[in-house]
Every structure is written in C-alpha cells, then in structure tokens.
Design a protein around this motif. Structure first.
Motif, PDB file in Angstrom:
ATOM      1  N   SER A  48     -16.158   0.578  22.423  1.00  0.00           N
ATOM      2  CA  SER A  48     -17.045  -0.341  21.711  1.00  0.00           C
ATOM      3  C   SER A  48     -18.289  -0.650  22.531  1.00  0.00           C
ATOM      4  CB  SER A  48     -16.298  -1.636  21.377  1.00  0.00           C
ATOM      5  OG  SER A  48     -17.130  -2.519  20.638  1.00  0.00           O
ATOM      6  N   TYR A  55     -20.584   2.345  22.532  1.00  0.00           N
ATOM      7  CA  TYR A  55     -21.302   2.478  21.265  1.00  0.00           C
ATOM      8  C   TYR A  55     -22.499   1.529  21.231  1.00  0.00           C
ATOM      9  CZ  TYR A  55     -22.185   2.689  16.233  1.00  0.00           C
ATOM     10  OH  TYR A  55     -22.786   2.848  15.001  1.00  0.00           O
ATOM     11  N   ALA A  77     -24.988   4.446   9.404  1.00  0.00           N
ATOM     12  CA  ALA A  77     -24.125   3.349   9.879  1.00  0.00           C
ATOM     13  C   ALA A  77     -22.682   3.507   9.402  1.00  0.00           C
ATOM     14  CB  ALA A  77     -24.695   1.994   9.453  1.00  0.00           C
ATOM     15  N   GLU A 123     -20.095   4.104  12.418  1.00  0.00           N
ATOM     16  CA  GLU A 123     -19.250   2.937  12.670  1.00  0.00           C
ATOM     17  C   GLU A 123     -17.802   3.198  12.285  1.00  0.00           C
ATOM     18  OE1 GLU A 123     -22.701  -0.519  12.133  1.00  0.00           O
ATOM     19  OE2 GLU A 123     -21.092  -0.350  10.658  1.00  0.00           O
ATOM     20  N   GLU A 124     -17.588   3.807  11.133  1.00  0.00           N
ATOM     21  CA  GLU A 124     -16.218   4.065  10.706  1.00  0.00           C
ATOM     22  C   GLU A 124     -15.551   5.111  11.592  1.00  0.00           C
ATOM     23  OE1 GLU A 124     -14.483   2.291   8.639  1.00  0.00           O
ATOM     24  OE2 GLU A 124     -16.252   1.065   8.281  1.00  0.00           O
ATOM     25  N   THR A 170     -16.237   5.749  14.721  1.00  0.00           N
ATOM     26  CA  THR A 170     -15.988   5.178  16.047  1.00  0.00           C
ATOM     27  C   THR A 170     -14.919   4.105  16.016  1.00  0.00           C
ATOM     28  OG1 THR A 170     -18.284   5.621  16.718  1.00  0.00           O
ATOM     29  CG2 THR A 170     -17.040   4.003  18.013  1.00  0.00           C
ATOM     30  N   TYR A 171     -15.095   3.110  15.130  1.00  0.00           N
ATOM     31  CA  TYR A 171     -14.225   1.933  15.153  1.00  0.00           C
ATOM     32  C   TYR A 171     -12.903   2.123  14.421  1.00  0.00           C
ATOM     33  CZ  TYR A 171     -17.760  -0.877  17.425  1.00  0.00           C
ATOM     34  OH  TYR A 171     -18.649  -1.379  18.349  1.00  0.00           O
ATOM     35  N   PHE A 176     -14.738  -4.674  15.733  1.00  0.00           N
ATOM     36  CA  PHE A 176     -15.842  -4.326  14.831  1.00  0.00           C
ATOM     37  C   PHE A 176     -16.715  -5.553  14.551  1.00  0.00           C
ATOM     38  CE2 PHE A 176     -17.298  -3.510  10.345  1.00  0.00           C
ATOM     39  CZ  PHE A 176     -18.157  -2.465  10.635  1.00  0.00           C
ATOM     40  N   HIS A 182     -20.951  -6.812  16.013  1.00  0.00           N
ATOM     41  CA  HIS A 182     -22.130  -7.156  15.226  1.00  0.00           C
ATOM     42  C   HIS A 182     -22.886  -8.363  15.778  1.00  0.00           C
ATOM     43  CE1 HIS A 182     -20.416  -4.318  12.378  1.00  0.00           C
ATOM     44  NE2 HIS A 182     -21.548  -4.358  11.720  1.00  0.00           N
ATOM     45  N   THR A 203     -17.833  -9.025   8.283  1.00  0.00           N
ATOM     46  CA  THR A 203     -17.533  -7.691   8.798  1.00  0.00           C
ATOM     47  C   THR A 203     -16.083  -7.569   9.262  1.00  0.00           C
ATOM     48  OG1 THR A 203     -18.446  -8.346  10.953  1.00  0.00           O
ATOM     49  CG2 THR A 203     -19.903  -7.146   9.452  1.00  0.00           C
TER      50      THR A 203
END
Length: 287
Positions: free
Chosen positions: A22, A25, A140, A144-145, A147-148, A173, A177, A205
């Motif tokens: 995280s 990223y 995004a 994001e999906e 990676t997380y 996640f 943000h 989120t």
C-alpha cells in the motif's frame, strides 16, 4: 494451515506485506513531486505511468508473501484472478448485481433526462479523450483493484478467516484515500473541510472496498471487481437529497426503487456470487 487461520507470525508477514505494498502504491503517485493538482493533465499522465509500473510490481509482493504450498494447488495467475474460465459471467453478473443496488439513482437519470446523453456519439468521444474520465473509469479501477484486491486479499486469506480478511482488506484501501487530504490542503482548502471530506471518503471507500473484496473472494475474477469499481465511480455516491426535488408520483416511484434495489441486492448478493458460477474454489488458501 486450516480454514484461513495461520500463526501470529504468518499474519504478521501477510499484513506487513500488504502495508508495504500500500505504501509503495501511494509512493509511486508522489515520486514525481508535481506542483500541479491531481486533476492537472500533467499530474494525471505522470501518475498513469506510476500505476502502470505498479501493476507489474504489486504481484511481486504477493508472490513473496504467499505460502508456497498454495502455488502447488493453484496457478499464480488464478490467485491474481486472471483466468478465462467463467470470464463472461464474471463480467456481467456482478455488474448486474451492482446495477440493482443503484436502481434508485439509475431511475433518477432517466427521469431527469440525463440518460439520453449515453445515446450521443459526442458524449462517448469526449469521455474517451478526457484524462479525468479515463483515470476515474479505467486506470483507477484497474490499478486499485489489482493492487488492493488481487495482490492483497490472497495474502490475508492465507492467515485469516474469510470474513475477517474481507473486512480488514478495505481498511487498507480506505486509509490510502487519505492522501487526497494533503493535496486539498496544499491547494487552498482549509484543514477542517479537507478532514471532513476525507473522513466521508474513507467511510464510503471502505464500504465499497468490503463489497469489492467480497466479490473477489466469491468470484475469483479480477474482471468482476474492475467493472463494478468502474460503474460505481461513474454513478458516484447516491444523491439522496435530489429525491426531494421530484414531485409526486415520481418521488414515490424513485423512493420505492431505492428500497426495492437495496432489498433485491441483499437477497441476490449471495446467489449471484455463487463461486461455482465462476469456476472458483475459494478454499485454495487452505494448505
């Protein structure tokens, strides 16, 4: 290791690897030290490069932290959710399920006439040439999906019960943000307002992240969470206050559709994400 439980050391390694990923990223987004806002074309293009690189770096974190006995049972690409079996239903069924949840907001688009723009060629041309639209709807959701969810949730599943893993994953996640808060303050927003917006964004989120993690756990497909994330970004947070601007009987119909959508979604959530539909075996982490 049975039923998703691991030793304290296993959990420390898995959670620690997720935290490091995280941070990596987020760091990739700020490596450029751009003087412009996040919506400036220059910033967006540079961050596109960053997340593109992270798509190749993130799996290395997963591979390093994944219990090697797991890779004897299942292919690494399957752990990442990159597979062809059940691909068609993985694309449509979770999207359909999410559209049911947004039945109220979708109905407001039709009542307001906003839905008409989807039939206009100029709308699609302008969106696919708009960097902000591409970031929100393609880049995004993909980065994001992947990676997380794809690279973090398997690490948590190998040492935590599924319910716990699905609840812990979106916290990473949601917290990620909060980096938007620093940008808001940097470009003139007062601290209290930036904090309130960031707290709301964290809640929203995190709730979405829980839903996404659950879908990935159940379907085992990256495409499922990608299309759901893109659709939710398109719809945005439902504007409940807009409902009061409508007059009867439209207002009654919209309220009814909000309720119908929510209860239908609750009822269909489990059957429409039945792992067998997607050729998924969510017990791969039991070694």
């Amino acid at each position: 290791m049975d039923h998703g439980f691991g030793t304290i050391f296993d959990c420390f390694i898995s959670v620690g690897t997720c935290l490091l990923l995280s941070l990596a990223y987020l760091a990739s987004l700020y490596v450029w030290n751009s003087p412009h806002s996040r919506d400036h074309p220059s910033t967006i293009k540079k961050r596109f490069i960053s997340v593109f690189v992270m798509v190749f770096v993130a799996p290395l974190f997963l591979y390093a932290g994944l219990h090697k006995d797991i890779l004897i049972k299942v292919k690494f690409t399957d752990v990442l959710g990159l597979k062809t079996e059940g691909l068609l239903q993985a694309f449509f069924m979770p999207l359909f399920l999410t559209m049911i949840l947004f039945l109220g907001p979708i109905s407001m688009e039709f009542f307001s006439g906003l839905a008409k723009i989807y039939t206009e060629e100029t709308y699609w041309y302008s969106t696919f040439t708009n960097l902000i639209w591409l970031r929100n709807h393609l880049v995004a959701p993909l980065s994001e999906e992947f990676t997380y969810r794809c690279c973090m949730l398997p690490l948590l599943l190998q040492c935590l019960p599924p319910v716990t893993a699905v609840l812990v994953n979106p916290l990473l996640f949601g917290v990620a943000h909060f980096h938007h808060m620093q940008e808001r303050v940097k470009f003139g927003m007062d601290f209290n307002t930036a904090l309130k917006i960031s707290c709301f964004q964290f809640i929203y989120t995190t709730i979405f992240g829980t839903y996404s993690a659950y879908i990935f756990y159940r379907t085992g497909h990256f495409i499922s969470i990608f299309v759901v994330h893109a659709f939710c970004n398109h719809m945005g947070f439902p504007d409940i206050m807009e409902v009061v601007t409508y007059k009867k009987p439209k207002k009654i119909v919209i309220i009814a559709l909000f309720l119908l959508g929510f209860f239908a979604w609750c009822f269909l959530l489990k059957p429409l994400t039945e792992p067998s539909w997607y050729y998924n075996k969510p017990t791969w982490y039991e070694v």
